[in-house]
Structure formats: C-alpha cells, structure tokens
Write a protein that holds these residues in place. Structure first.
Motif, PDB file in Angstrom:
ATOM      1  N   ARG A   1       0.135  -1.851 -10.794  1.00  9.78           N
ATOM      2  CA  ARG A   1      -0.755  -0.966 -10.045  1.00  9.78           C
ATOM      3  C   ARG A   1      -0.129   0.421  -9.960  1.00  9.78           C
ATOM      4  NH1 ARG A   1      -0.232  -3.404  -4.891  1.00  9.78           N
ATOM      5  NH2 ARG A   1      -1.821  -2.005  -4.129  1.00  9.78           N
ATOM      6  N   ALA A  41      -4.230   7.305  -2.730  1.00  8.40           N
ATOM      7  CA  ALA A  41      -4.794   6.044  -3.227  1.00  8.40           C
ATOM      8  C   ALA A  41      -3.801   5.256  -4.072  1.00  8.40           C
ATOM      9  CB  ALA A  41      -6.046   6.344  -4.038  1.00  8.40           C
ATOM     10  N   ILE A  42      -4.085   3.951  -4.164  1.00 12.56           N
ATOM     11  CA  ILE A  42      -3.367   3.058  -5.067  1.00 12.56           C
ATOM     12  C   ILE A  42      -4.397   2.098  -5.653  1.00 12.56           C
ATOM     13  CG2 ILE A  42      -2.756   1.414  -3.247  1.00 12.56           C
ATOM     14  CD1 ILE A  42      -0.006   1.099  -4.750  1.00 12.56           C
ATOM     15  N   THR A  43      -4.207   1.710  -6.913  1.00 11.82           N
ATOM     16  CA  THR A  43      -5.154   0.799  -7.545  1.00 11.82           C
ATOM     17  C   THR A  43      -5.049  -0.590  -6.934  1.00 11.82           C
ATOM     18  OG1 THR A  43      -3.577   0.401  -9.336  1.00 11.82           O
ATOM     19  CG2 THR A  43      -5.263   2.073  -9.725  1.00 11.82           C
ATOM     20  N   GLY A  56      -0.239   4.342  -7.957  1.00 14.45           N
ATOM     21  CA  GLY A  56      -0.664   5.086  -6.783  1.00 14.45           C
ATOM     22  C   GLY A  56       0.069   6.408  -6.689  1.00 14.45           C
ATOM     23  N   GLU A  57      -0.167   7.106  -5.578  1.00 15.34           N
ATOM     24  CA  GLU A  57       0.439   8.428  -5.411  1.00 15.34           C
ATOM     25  C   GLU A  57       0.657   8.728  -3.932  1.00 15.34           C
ATOM     26  OE1 GLU A  57      -0.612  12.152  -7.840  1.00 15.34           O
ATOM     27  OE2 GLU A  57      -1.774  12.361  -6.001  1.00 15.34           O
ATOM     28  N   THR A  76       0.839  -1.205   0.000  1.00 12.98           N
ATOM     29  CA  THR A  76       0.000   0.000   0.000  1.00 12.98           C
ATOM     30  C   THR A  76       0.871   1.252   0.000  1.00 12.98           C
ATOM     31  OG1 THR A  76      -0.051   0.150   2.413  1.00 12.98           O
ATOM     32  CG2 THR A  76      -1.747  -1.233   1.363  1.00 12.98           C
ATOM     33  N   THR A  77       0.230   2.397  -0.246  1.00 17.72           N
ATOM     34  CA  THR A  77       0.977   3.653  -0.211  1.00 17.72           C
ATOM     35  C   THR A  77       1.453   3.974   1.205  1.00 17.72           C
ATOM     36  OG1 THR A  77      -1.102   4.891  -0.078  1.00 17.72           O
ATOM     37  CG2 THR A  77      -0.086   4.681  -2.253  1.00 17.72           C
TER      38      THR A  77
END
Length: 139
Positions: A54, A46-48, A56-57, A3-4
């Motif tokens: 995938r 968010a992340i896909t 994200g940012e 995850t981010t």
C-alpha cells in the motif's frame, strides 16, 4: 490495517526526540495555534486500501515568520529563506529513508515544495512529502 495517522505518531516521536525540537521557536505538532513562531506541522494524507503493498503520504510543513524589512507605518515583510532552508534540512536529516523495524512500513522523502505564503499571516512555509510504503503479509 495501519493508517497515515498511526505513522504520523511515529514521525512526531522522531522529531520530538531530535535537535529539531530545540532549534525552532515554536512546536512540532499536528496543527497550528501560534502564527508568530516557527513550527513543524505533520499532516497525514491518504493511503491506499487493502492490497499487500500500500502507498500513502504524510506532508511535513515548516512555518517561519517573515522578516520585517521596513517598519511602521507601512511595514514590508520578506521571506526568511535562510531559516526555512536550515529547518527543512534538519527535519529531512531526521526523517530521511526511514524503515520501521517490525512494523512493515517505510518512507522516503518525496517532493519538496518552494515557500508558500500563509494567507492572512506574515509568514511562509515550505512543505515536503513523506512517501510511505506499507507491506502486509497475506496468510
């Protein structure tokens, strides 16, 4: 699934181990508590989901108190452009084009936003995005 928030921990480690830590008057963290100092704030976004590739940012916000141009009784403040530019350049230098060996993710520097006034405080911040790509092998 990475995850981010997990990647933000790595961003934090890189910044803590760099010159950025000693060049700012405040801290490197995930949230703010003292608006009178310079801070670098890491904000996971968010992340896909489940794809093998995938996106994200993570946002990096750099906060700098404004300069007092005119003192009391009616103080006037102005943006400290030189300091915002200096800190942002150093943070970008530390974080640019990063590939995390063996973890399957990398990031590049995305949009750089101009100074934004922090509501209810005499400071401005600049923001930029770490655009994240995560690759997972499907077995």
């Amino acid at each position: 699934m990475i995850t981010t928030e997990e990647i933000s921990v790595r961003v934090y480690q890189l910044l803590q181990g760099s010159e950025v830590k000693s060049m700012i008057s405040g801290s490197i963290d995930y949230e703010r508590s003292d608006y009178s100092k310079e801070d670098v704030i890491i904000v996971p976004h968010a992340i896909t989901g489940e794809d093998s590739v995938r996106f994200g940012e993570i946002k990096i916000n750099i906060h700098v108190p404004d300069l007092m141009k005119k003192a009391k009784p009616n103080p006037v403040y102005k943006i400290n452009f030189p300091r915002l530019i200096e800190i942002r350049a150093k943070v970008i230098e530390v974080l640019k084009s990063h590939y995390e060996l063996g973890k399957g993710y990398n990031w590049t520097i995305g949009l750089l936003h101009p100074p934004i006034k922090e509501p209810d405080h005499n400071e401005h911040f600049v923001s930029f995005a770490l655009e994240i790509t995560v690759r997972s092998k499907k077995v």
